[in-house]
Design a protein around this motif. Structure first.
Motif, PDB file in Angstrom:
ATOM      1  N   GLN A  92      -5.111  -9.890  39.530  1.00 18.68           N
ATOM      2  CA  GLN A  92      -6.056  -9.571  38.465  1.00 18.68           C
ATOM      3  C   GLN A  92      -5.466  -8.698  37.358  1.00 18.68           C
ATOM      4  O   GLN A  92      -6.188  -8.246  36.479  1.00 18.68           O
ATOM      5  CB  GLN A  92      -7.270  -8.848  39.064  1.00 18.68           C
ATOM      6  CG  GLN A  92      -8.109  -9.711  39.978  1.00 18.68           C
ATOM      7  CD  GLN A  92      -8.898 -10.759  39.218  1.00 18.68           C
ATOM      8  OE1 GLN A  92      -9.552 -10.456  38.228  1.00 18.68           O
ATOM      9  NE2 GLN A  92      -8.820 -11.992  39.645  1.00 18.68           N
ATOM     10  N   GLU A  93      -4.173  -8.439  37.400  1.00 13.65           N
ATOM     11  CA  GLU A  93      -3.572  -7.519  36.433  1.00 13.65           C
ATOM     12  C   GLU A  93      -3.373  -8.169  35.062  1.00 13.65           C
ATOM     13  O   GLU A  93      -3.176  -9.375  34.953  1.00 13.65           O
ATOM     14  CB  GLU A  93      -2.210  -7.041  36.943  1.00 13.65           C
ATOM     15  CG  GLU A  93      -2.239  -6.358  38.287  1.00 13.65           C
ATOM     16  CD  GLU A  93      -2.934  -5.014  38.290  1.00 13.65           C
ATOM     17  OE1 GLU A  93      -3.114  -4.411  37.211  1.00 13.65           O
ATOM     18  OE2 GLU A  93      -3.299  -4.553  39.385  1.00 13.65           O
ATOM     19  N   LEU A  94      -3.432  -7.326  34.042  1.00 16.40           N
ATOM     20  CA  LEU A  94      -2.970  -7.713  32.710  1.00 16.40           C
ATOM     21  C   LEU A  94      -1.515  -7.259  32.629  1.00 16.40           C
ATOM     22  O   LEU A  94      -1.202  -6.132  33.005  1.00 16.40           O
ATOM     23  CB  LEU A  94      -3.767  -7.014  31.613  1.00 16.40           C
ATOM     24  CG  LEU A  94      -5.257  -7.321  31.517  1.00 16.40           C
ATOM     25  CD1 LEU A  94      -5.871  -6.507  30.381  1.00 16.40           C
ATOM     26  CD2 LEU A  94      -5.493  -8.794  31.291  1.00 16.40           C
ATOM     27  N   VAL A  95      -0.635  -8.122  32.144  1.00 18.16           N
ATOM     28  CA  VAL A  95       0.781  -7.778  32.067  1.00 18.16           C
ATOM     29  C   VAL A  95       1.209  -7.794  30.604  1.00 18.16           C
ATOM     30  O   VAL A  95       1.126  -8.822  29.926  1.00 18.16           O
ATOM     31  CB  VAL A  95       1.648  -8.767  32.889  1.00 18.16           C
ATOM     32  CG1 VAL A  95       3.116  -8.373  32.809  1.00 18.16           C
ATOM     33  CG2 VAL A  95       1.184  -8.816  34.337  1.00 18.16           C
ATOM     34  N   LEU A  96       1.660  -6.642  30.126  1.00 17.09           N
ATOM     35  CA  LEU A  96       2.137  -6.511  28.757  1.00 17.09           C
ATOM     36  C   LEU A  96       3.610  -6.893  28.723  1.00 17.09           C
ATOM     37  O   LEU A  96       4.456  -6.196  29.281  1.00 17.09           O
ATOM     38  CB  LEU A  96       1.945  -5.074  28.269  1.00 17.09           C
ATOM     39  CG  LEU A  96       2.259  -4.789  26.812  1.00 17.09           C
ATOM     40  CD1 LEU A  96       1.249  -5.472  25.892  1.00 17.09           C
ATOM     41  CD2 LEU A  96       2.266  -3.290  26.553  1.00 17.09           C
ATOM     42  N   THR A 124      -8.850   1.405  25.265  1.00 22.52           N
ATOM     43  CA  THR A 124      -9.747   1.314  26.422  1.00 22.52           C
ATOM     44  C   THR A 124      -9.052   1.764  27.702  1.00 22.52           C
ATOM     45  O   THR A 124      -7.812   1.726  27.791  1.00 22.52           O
ATOM     46  CB  THR A 124     -10.249  -0.136  26.620  1.00 22.52           C
ATOM     47  OG1 THR A 124      -9.127  -0.959  26.989  1.00 22.52           O
ATOM     48  CG2 THR A 124     -10.904  -0.681  25.358  1.00 22.52           C
ATOM     49  N   PRO A 125      -9.822   2.172  28.725  1.00 16.93           N
ATOM     50  CA  PRO A 125      -9.230   2.512  30.024  1.00 16.93           C
ATOM     51  C   PRO A 125      -8.474   1.333  30.644  1.00 16.93           C
ATOM     52  O   PRO A 125      -7.485   1.535  31.355  1.00 16.93           O
ATOM     53  CB  PRO A 125     -10.447   2.895  30.885  1.00 16.93           C
ATOM     54  CG  PRO A 125     -11.507   3.303  29.914  1.00 16.93           C
ATOM     55  CD  PRO A 125     -11.274   2.466  28.689  1.00 16.93           C
ATOM     56  N   VAL A 126      -8.918   0.116  30.379  1.00 14.78           N
ATOM     57  CA  VAL A 126      -8.224  -1.070  30.895  1.00 14.78           C
ATOM     58  C   VAL A 126      -6.795  -1.112  30.354  1.00 14.78           C
ATOM     59  O   VAL A 126      -5.840  -1.373  31.090  1.00 14.78           O
ATOM     60  CB  VAL A 126      -8.990  -2.368  30.541  1.00 14.78           C
ATOM     61  CG1 VAL A 126      -8.174  -3.596  30.880  1.00 14.78           C
ATOM     62  CG2 VAL A 126     -10.332  -2.408  31.267  1.00 14.78           C
ATOM     63  N   ALA A 127      -6.641  -0.836  29.068  1.00 18.57           N
ATOM     64  CA  ALA A 127      -5.299  -0.837  28.459  1.00 18.57           C
ATOM     65  C   ALA A 127      -4.428   0.277  29.025  1.00 18.57           C
ATOM     66  O   ALA A 127      -3.221   0.101  29.187  1.00 18.57           O
ATOM     67  CB  ALA A 127      -5.415  -0.705  26.947  1.00 18.57           C
ATOM     68  N   ASP A 128      -5.053   1.412  29.357  1.00 23.21           N
ATOM     69  CA  ASP A 128      -4.290   2.521  29.946  1.00 23.21           C
ATOM     70  C   ASP A 128      -3.683   2.134  31.291  1.00 23.21           C
ATOM     71  O   ASP A 128      -2.687   2.715  31.717  1.00 23.21           O
ATOM     72  CB  ASP A 128      -5.190   3.751  30.146  1.00 23.21           C
ATOM     73  CG  ASP A 128      -5.613   4.369  28.819  1.00 23.21           C
ATOM     74  OD1 ASP A 128      -4.935   4.118  27.799  1.00 23.21           O
ATOM     75  OD2 ASP A 128      -6.626   5.091  28.809  1.00 23.21           O
ATOM     76  N   ASN A 129      -4.292   1.159  31.951  1.00 28.34           N
ATOM     77  CA  ASN A 129      -3.877   0.759  33.293  1.00 28.34           C
ATOM     78  C   ASN A 129      -3.085  -0.552  33.306  1.00 28.34           C
ATOM     79  O   ASN A 129      -2.864  -1.141  34.351  1.00 28.34           O
ATOM     80  CB  ASN A 129      -5.123   0.626  34.180  1.00 28.34           C
ATOM     81  CG  ASN A 129      -4.766   0.605  35.651  1.00 28.34           C
ATOM     82  OD1 ASN A 129      -3.847   1.286  36.086  1.00 28.34           O
ATOM     83  ND2 ASN A 129      -5.478  -0.199  36.413  1.00 28.34           N
TER      84      ASN A 129
END
Length: 199
Positions: A92-96, A124-129
């Motif tokens: 479920q991760e977003l990968v930059l 957003t907190p999502v981007a922080d993670n």
């Protein structure tokens, strides 16, 4: 507000995105992007804030891929979200991959999807993670050999480093992606090589 462009042949994906981000007016979503030529033409007149691309479109042909890479490198202020359909469903991760390239599964949860399409995602907190797939040159060489099927001993010999160092690098790569799933690691590396001008 700048529009969102969706380049995906799947009508379910399009309608799912529209349903999840219902606050966005339909005029701010451009759906009928059938080719990279269309995408390139749109960029001549419109600068979107987000472009969603299904990995299947990238995999179809080399000219398409080259055009997408060119568009990504020329528009660093636009966020490109690549939906990777070959991810394990539990990932479920977003990968930059780069400052403006994120890859993720189509199975991401609603909260993450809403944050991703918000006007200030990087606040957003999502981007922080988010997982940052930033590898050293040695890690890149190692992961390429690893993905080619070489074992720790063979990688150690090929890179002239000890087996313990190989294992440490592998552990670091797994930590960066927050997974031990080799299929996920392979797909992230593959997308990185495909999409970035300087992998």
């Amino acid at each position: 507000m700048k529009p969102i462009m969706i380049m995906d042949h799947c009508c379910y994906t399009k309608s799912g995105i529209i349903n999840q981000i219902g606050k966005i007016k339909s005029r701010d979503i451009i759906l009928d992007i059938s080719s990279t030529n269309t995408l390139g033409d749109l960029f001549k007149n419109i600068t979107p804030r987000i472009v969603v691309i299904n990995e299947d479109i990238i995999n179809e042909n080399i000219p398409c891929l080259n055009e997408i890479k060119k568009i990504i490198s020329e528009h660093v202020d636009v966020l490109f979200v690549i939906f990777v359909t070959s991810f394990n469903l539990r990932y479920q991760e977003l990968v930059l991959l780069d400052d403006n390239v994120i890859i993720c599964s189509k199975e991401i949860d609603t909260l993450t999807l809403n944050a991703l399409f918000s006007s200030n995602f990087f606040s957003t907190p999502v981007a922080d993670n988010i997982c940052k797939f930033i590898l050293s040159p040695k890690e890149r060489m190692l992961v390429s050999l690893w993905m080619a099927g070489m074992n720790t001993s063979d990688i150690s010999k090929a890179l002239s480093i000890c087996s313990k160092t190989v294992s440490t690098h592998k552990g670091n790569i797994k930590k960066k992606l927050r997974t031990h799933n080799m299929q996920v690691i392979y797909n992230v590396m593959r997308m990185s090589k495909l999409l970035l001008l300087t992998p």
